[in-house]
Design a protein around this motif. Structure first.
Motif, PDB file in Angstrom:
ATOM      1  N   VAL A 159       0.935  -1.510   0.008  1.00 59.88           N
ATOM      2  CA  VAL A 159       0.274   0.320  -0.007  1.00 59.88           C
ATOM      3  C   VAL A 159       0.818   0.833   0.163  1.00 59.88           C
ATOM      4  O   VAL A 159       0.939   2.783  -0.952  1.00 59.88           O
ATOM      5  CB  VAL A 159      -1.158   0.434   1.229  1.00 59.88           C
ATOM      6  N   LYS A 160       1.975   1.129   0.960  1.00 60.84           N
ATOM      7  CA  LYS A 160       2.379   2.348   0.670  1.00 60.84           C
ATOM      8  C   LYS A 160       3.702   2.788  -0.678  1.00 60.84           C
ATOM      9  O   LYS A 160       3.958   3.797  -0.637  1.00 60.84           O
ATOM     10  CB  LYS A 160       3.899   1.906   1.514  1.00 60.84           C
ATOM     11  N   GLY A 167       2.462   2.056  -3.146  1.00 59.39           N
ATOM     12  CA  GLY A 167       1.501   2.308  -4.087  1.00 59.39           C
ATOM     13  C   GLY A 167       1.139   1.586  -5.544  1.00 59.39           C
ATOM     14  O   GLY A 167       0.482   1.260  -6.398  1.00 59.39           O
ATOM     15  N   LYS A 168       1.042   0.201  -5.361  1.00 64.76           N
ATOM     16  CA  LYS A 168       0.704  -1.158  -5.692  1.00 64.76           C
ATOM     17  C   LYS A 168      -0.554  -1.063  -4.991  1.00 64.76           C
ATOM     18  O   LYS A 168      -1.306  -2.380  -6.086  1.00 64.76           O
ATOM     19  CB  LYS A 168       1.293  -2.166  -4.991  1.00 64.76           C
ATOM     20  N   HIS A 216      -4.460   0.642  -4.663  1.00 62.45           N
ATOM     21  CA  HIS A 216      -5.346   1.437  -4.873  1.00 62.45           C
ATOM     22  C   HIS A 216      -6.882   1.958  -4.444  1.00 62.45           C
ATOM     23  O   HIS A 216      -7.328   0.996  -4.602  1.00 62.45           O
ATOM     24  CB  HIS A 216      -5.550   2.578  -5.913  1.00 62.45           C
ATOM     25  N   GLN A 230      -7.613   5.940  -5.967  1.00 65.28           N
ATOM     26  CA  GLN A 230      -6.779   7.179  -5.366  1.00 65.28           C
ATOM     27  C   GLN A 230      -5.543   6.126  -4.478  1.00 65.28           C
ATOM     28  O   GLN A 230      -5.490   5.256  -3.982  1.00 65.28           O
ATOM     29  CB  GLN A 230      -7.515   7.933  -3.859  1.00 65.28           C
ATOM     30  N   ARG A 231      -4.349   7.143  -4.566  1.00 65.28           N
ATOM     31  CA  ARG A 231      -3.995   6.508  -3.486  1.00 65.28           C
ATOM     32  C   ARG A 231      -3.589   6.638  -2.420  1.00 65.28           C
ATOM     33  O   ARG A 231      -4.179   7.554  -1.729  1.00 65.28           O
ATOM     34  CB  ARG A 231      -1.905   6.630  -3.812  1.00 65.28           C
TER      35      ARG A 231
END
Length: 131
Positions: free
Chosen positions: A30-31, A33-34, A36, A40-41
């Protein structure tokens, strides 16, 4: 499956739904950017609920899912699948990727199984002769 609360942490849900082996791996994804949520990130502590749309990327595959249920405990894979619903397009893309990778592997001439003892001896003999 218990729906004890209306919302729960994203990293905990990803772990419970068996997308990641540990919560730490889920949080790192999650951190990084994998993952959303609703396009949204987000952070690992993002609260999600039923109906949230999640896009998960684990190279080379991508899942586009909708949360159907919340579960705080990690359950068997057959039960974890009931926590989400994957879009038909996402499922079709993943199946195409699996077929493409399988065809690539077969075209490259990779063996279907590991060498047995006799074949390993021949490989070692060949390598020693090349030195």
């Amino acid at each position: 499956m218990s729906e004890s609360s209306q919302r729960m942490r994203l990293d905990k849900w990803l772990w419970a739904a068996r997308f990641f082996k540990t919560r730490t791996l889920a949080a790192e994804a999650v951190k990084g950017g994998k993952v959303h949520v609703n396009g949204q990130r987000v952070k690992p502590s993002k609260e999600i609920g039923v109906g949230s749309r999640i896009e998960i990327t684990k190279e080379p595959y991508t899942w586009e899912i909708t949360v159907v249920a919340l579960e705080t405990r990690r359950r068997p894979a057959k039960e974890a699948v009931l926590l989400y619903e994957e879009t038909p397009e996402s499922h079709a893309r993943r199946q195409e990727e699996v077929a493409r990778r399988r065809a690539q592997r077969e075209a490259a001439g990779h063996p279907q199984r590991r060498p047995d003892k006799k074949q390993r001896r021949l490989i070692h003999r060949f390598k020693r002769g090349a030195d």
